[in-house]
Design a protein around this motif. Sequence first.
Motif: not given
Length: 463
Positions: A43, A45, A55-56, A141-142
């Motif tokens: 991943h 972001h 990441c978030c 996915w983000d």
Amino acid sequence: MSNTIDLTKLFPPDPINTINLLDEFAPKDFKGWKTKCILPWIHVHVWPNNDAFPCCITNHKIGNTKGKELKEVWNTEEFKHIRKTMLNDQEPDACKTCYMIEKNGQHSFRKHSNTVFKKHFHKILETKPDGHLEKMDLRYWDFRFSNVCNFKCRSCGPQLSSGWYPDAKEMDRLDKKEEGLILKTGNLPPDIPQKDDARLIQLWEDLEPHFKTVEEIYFAGGEPLLMEEHYRILNRLVEDGRTEEVTLKYNSNFSTMAYKKTNVLDLWPKFKHVEVGASLDGYGERGEFVRSGTDWNEIVTNRRQMKIKCPDAIFYVSATTGITNAFHIAEFHKHLIHEEIIDNIYDFRINVVHRPDWLSIKNLPRPMKDKLTQEWNEHVDWLKATYGIHLAQTPISEFQGAINFLNSEPPNLGRLTATGKEARQHGSFIYKMEQLDSIRGESWRDSCPEIYQGFLENRIIEK
């Protein structure tokens, strides 16, 4: 000499069997993961301003994709350092939020991700000692395609909400006025995303090879249900016949179900796994104050329609919890249960505010912390007595984790009361709240009377 393990000497040459065997080495319980998180291996972001993150959850940047292909941030020194640190069973500074959440007894995004994506453990074993990972295989996915949003929540800002633009400009003008500069209009922060069709074209091209293998997509914003890219992705997955395989997850203000001529309630039933987390921080007037733009009656109507059209979709409420609504959260949870907005008592999450830090409940004076702790403990007792420990385990954990967070540090009254240059540069609760009130014609003292009264009693503020 190679700096990677020659896996062909350990496992058969059949790549499918090799991967299956490698995944057998995945930890059998969470302690076995030690400090590792699977996300840096599956991943990346990306924000609307092109900043890229692991990441978030973290605000630790690993690069920027402006004018670049996505793969160019896959092995930046920052991203490799995170992987390398985890390989050495150490905690990367970039990931401290999840480790702190776990220490407070809550279920972190790291724990969740390691559970959902544990079958990709073999990717960790393929990593070079310096953290380099050759193949970018985005299973989760983000991507924040834009910051288009119809709300201007007090815990947010213009980076993730276009609705914030007028207020952000006026706040900047007022700050400059305090510094002695006279401006007719202020400026937006320099990291505000610009409308850039080239960026979206490039991002779409970067995602193209991953449509066949993506397993889970998280849509957030801005407001994802107002973004064209969201509907393009859903339609593409329908065309590719992947509606049974891909999990859709959302963080939405839940204010609208339609975009142009498309109603998302007509698309969701085509997918096997849909999970909607509604960002709601209170009901009625309190909810409408904290999340400016909210019409609570519309929220209720949308939820009723979703129950009818998408009965199999999961719905829960994710409450961003800061000073403005902390004393409202237990009552809010009861309201959601009694009004059947949520189907189960455990369809409720508490996300304590970390940023902006002046909104954090950690800053409250000790008597207010004690009072809030008592309120939340009483709610936990009510959950136990009404539903039993087993059924109420998740919400009990949410409230107990929030209590641990609340009391994890001594009060920081400076984040409540700072003025002048300190407040302009770093913010303080009273400064920011009253600045916004003057712009929006609102009053935090009237909308959050228990906070105002608590500040008076603790001499944080004067009448």
